[in-house]
Write an enzyme that holds these catalytic residues in place. Structure first.
Site, PDB file in Angstrom:
ATOM      1  N   ASN A  28      40.247  49.333  32.620  1.00 33.85           N
ATOM      2  CA  ASN A  28      38.602  48.780  33.663  1.00 33.85           C
ATOM      3  C   ASN A  28      39.348  48.980  34.795  1.00 33.85           C
ATOM      4  O   ASN A  28      40.252  48.591  35.473  1.00 33.85           O
ATOM      5  CB  ASN A  28      38.987  46.734  33.589  1.00 33.85           C
ATOM      6  CG  ASN A  28      37.723  46.780  34.931  1.00 33.85           C
ATOM      7  OD1 ASN A  28      37.285  47.239  34.894  1.00 33.85           O
ATOM      8  ND2 ASN A  28      38.205  45.700  35.031  1.00 33.85           N
ATOM      9  N   TRP A  29      38.372  50.266  36.114  1.00 37.81           N
ATOM     10  CA  TRP A  29      39.189  50.643  37.220  1.00 37.81           C
ATOM     11  C   TRP A  29      38.492  49.427  38.236  1.00 37.81           C
ATOM     12  O   TRP A  29      39.024  49.447  38.916  1.00 37.81           O
ATOM     13  CB  TRP A  29      38.408  52.315  36.929  1.00 37.81           C
ATOM     14  CG  TRP A  29      38.771  53.179  36.393  1.00 37.81           C
ATOM     15  CD1 TRP A  29      39.289  52.841  35.167  1.00 37.81           C
ATOM     16  CD2 TRP A  29      38.639  54.864  36.858  1.00 37.81           C
ATOM     17  NE1 TRP A  29      40.084  54.663  34.908  1.00 37.81           N
ATOM     18  CE2 TRP A  29      39.322  55.245  35.864  1.00 37.81           C
ATOM     19  CE3 TRP A  29      37.533  54.855  37.286  1.00 37.81           C
ATOM     20  CZ2 TRP A  29      38.591  56.554  35.298  1.00 37.81           C
ATOM     21  CZ3 TRP A  29      37.374  56.317  37.091  1.00 37.81           C
ATOM     22  CH2 TRP A  29      37.932  56.805  36.060  1.00 37.81           C
ATOM     23  N   LYS A  30      37.792  48.781  37.699  1.00 35.19           N
ATOM     24  CA  LYS A  30      37.162  48.242  38.870  1.00 35.19           C
ATOM     25  C   LYS A  30      36.662  49.080  39.727  1.00 35.19           C
ATOM     26  O   LYS A  30      36.025  49.750  39.723  1.00 35.19           O
ATOM     27  CB  LYS A  30      38.718  46.974  39.825  1.00 35.19           C
ATOM     28  CG  LYS A  30      39.414  46.045  38.225  1.00 35.19           C
ATOM     29  CD  LYS A  30      40.428  45.063  38.765  1.00 35.19           C
ATOM     30  CE  LYS A  30      40.962  44.971  37.546  1.00 35.19           C
ATOM     31  NZ  LYS A  30      41.689  43.391  38.086  1.00 35.19           N
ATOM     32  N   HIS A  45      33.537  39.360  33.354  1.00 40.23           N
ATOM     33  CA  HIS A  45      35.350  39.565  33.443  1.00 40.23           C
ATOM     34  C   HIS A  45      35.264  38.324  34.376  1.00 40.23           C
ATOM     35  O   HIS A  45      34.959  37.721  35.454  1.00 40.23           O
ATOM     36  CB  HIS A  45      35.036  40.889  34.368  1.00 40.23           C
ATOM     37  CG  HIS A  45      36.484  41.229  34.313  1.00 40.23           C
ATOM     38  ND1 HIS A  45      37.244  40.628  36.635  1.00 40.23           N
ATOM     39  CD2 HIS A  45      37.716  41.704  34.255  1.00 40.23           C
ATOM     40  CE1 HIS A  45      38.640  41.044  36.199  1.00 40.23           C
ATOM     41  NE2 HIS A  45      38.841  41.604  34.869  1.00 40.23           N
ATOM     42  N   GLU A  73      36.276  38.240  37.785  1.00 42.41           N
ATOM     43  CA  GLU A  73      36.188  38.292  38.498  1.00 42.41           C
ATOM     44  C   GLU A  73      34.640  38.235  39.111  1.00 42.41           C
ATOM     45  O   GLU A  73      33.975  37.905  40.268  1.00 42.41           O
ATOM     46  CB  GLU A  73      36.640  39.819  39.127  1.00 42.41           C
ATOM     47  CG  GLU A  73      37.883  40.052  39.440  1.00 42.41           C
ATOM     48  CD  GLU A  73      38.587  40.946  39.093  1.00 42.41           C
ATOM     49  OE1 GLU A  73      37.938  42.139  39.222  1.00 42.41           O
ATOM     50  OE2 GLU A  73      40.143  41.198  39.199  1.00 42.41           O
ATOM     51  N   GLU A  93      41.885  36.864  29.153  1.00 43.01           N
ATOM     52  CA  GLU A  93      42.509  37.511  29.849  1.00 43.01           C
ATOM     53  C   GLU A  93      42.452  36.172  30.491  1.00 43.01           C
ATOM     54  O   GLU A  93      41.478  35.593  31.733  1.00 43.01           O
ATOM     55  CB  GLU A  93      41.268  38.448  30.959  1.00 43.01           C
ATOM     56  CG  GLU A  93      40.910  39.911  30.255  1.00 43.01           C
ATOM     57  CD  GLU A  93      40.889  40.836  31.671  1.00 43.01           C
ATOM     58  OE1 GLU A  93      41.072  41.537  31.188  1.00 43.01           O
ATOM     59  OE2 GLU A  93      39.960  40.663  32.338  1.00 43.01           O
ATOM     60  N   GLY A 119      46.395  41.643  37.708  1.00 45.62           N
ATOM     61  CA  GLY A 119      46.596  42.144  38.819  1.00 45.62           C
ATOM     62  C   GLY A 119      48.125  41.478  39.483  1.00 45.62           C
ATOM     63  O   GLY A 119      47.541  41.750  40.608  1.00 45.62           O
ATOM     64  N   SER A 155      47.599  41.831  33.118  1.00 42.98           N
ATOM     65  CA  SER A 155      49.509  43.152  33.637  1.00 42.98           C
ATOM     66  C   SER A 155      49.556  43.275  32.228  1.00 42.98           C
ATOM     67  O   SER A 155      50.729  43.155  32.267  1.00 42.98           O
ATOM     68  CB  SER A 155      50.338  42.242  34.059  1.00 42.98           C
ATOM     69  OG  SER A 155      49.804  41.588  35.572  1.00 42.98           O
TER      70      SER A 155
END
Ligand code: PEP
Length: 249
Positions: free
Chosen positions: A9-11, A94, A96, A166, A172, A211
């Site tokens: 997942n590159w975000k 997600h 976020e 997650e 992160g 992570s």
């Protein structure tokens, strides 16, 4: 037996130049024995990613999608548009998106349905915050998040899901759930799937994210209910991402 799946997942990271270097290094390091893998990139890079990954075992994915089919929804991207770029996976829910865009579990379920209707695989993310874990609410939180999806979909569609656990406090942050902690939640998610449908419970891949790195990937993915990883930061370094993919063999 479920095969392993590793998804990056590159975000909101990348540039055309950086993507070209990263993807060509990843493709060069894959071989016939590599685990199934994909990268979920920002939408503006889907075309570039599609071209650079053509013919490679690495699949293309997106990070979000609209629950609507088309129309006056400024800024949104429909599932039918993602398909045109060979997307096979779409992350939905997600943490976020849930935290910064107020996405509810019901909306996430509708997004998962839109992805399925377009013939792609939704990666449904669930996870608790640190406050929720400390309050002993982990299983209740992830179970509510998954239940909204199970309620909306029929059994045939549930069989096509990927679920990613997650823990928000591990994303992160460099803090990883221990293999035992992660396995405990994965086992609870598997039990919830089984209560919904014994047929599909053993086939739905459950990924761990938070992570995951080359030095912890093998132990996490050795757990009986951890079927791969959803990788953020480490997916931006070819050597680290490849090491995780190889750890999944
Ligand atoms: C993620 O963003 O889904 C994620 C797991 O990030 P990281 O690996 O950086 O914790």
């Amino acid at each position: 037996m479920r095969s392993k799946l590793v998804v990056g997942n590159w975000k909101m990271n990348g540039s055309r130049a950086a993507n070209a270097e990263l993807l060509s290094n990843i493709v060069a390091g894959l071989d016939g024995a590599s685990a199934a893998c994909a990268v979920c990139v920002p939408c503006v890079y889907l075309h570039q990613t599609q071209e650079l990954l053509a013919g490679s075992p690495m699949k293309v994915g997106a990070q979000d999608v609209s629950d609507k089919a088309c129309g006056a929804f400024t800024g949104e991207v429909a599932a039918s548009m993602l398909v045109e770029y060979d997307c096979q996976y779409v992350i939905v829910g997600h943490s976020e998106r849930r935290a910064y865009h107020m996405e509810t579990s019901e909306l996430v379920a509708c997004k998962a349905e839109a992805v399925l209707r377009a013939g792609m695989t939704p990666i449904v993310c669930v996870g608790e915050t640190l406050e929720e874990r400390d309050a002993g609410q982990t299983n209740a939180v992830v179970s509510e998040q998954l239940e909204a999806v199970l309620k909306l979909l029929d059994e045939a569609d549930v069989a096509k899901l990927v679920v990613a656990y997650e823990p928000v406090w591990a994303i992160g942050t460099g803090k990883t759930a221990t293999p035992a902690m992660a396995q405990e939640v994965h086992a609870a998610l598997r039990a919830q799937l089984r209560a919904h449908s014994a047929e599909v419970a053993d086939t739905v891949p459950l990924l761990y994210g938070g992570s995951m790195k080359p030095d912890n990937a093998k132990e996490l993915m050795a757990q009986p209910d951890i079927d791969g990883g959803l990788i953020g930061g480490a997916a931006l370094k070819a050597a680290d991402f490849l090491a995780i993919i190889h750890a999944a063999r």
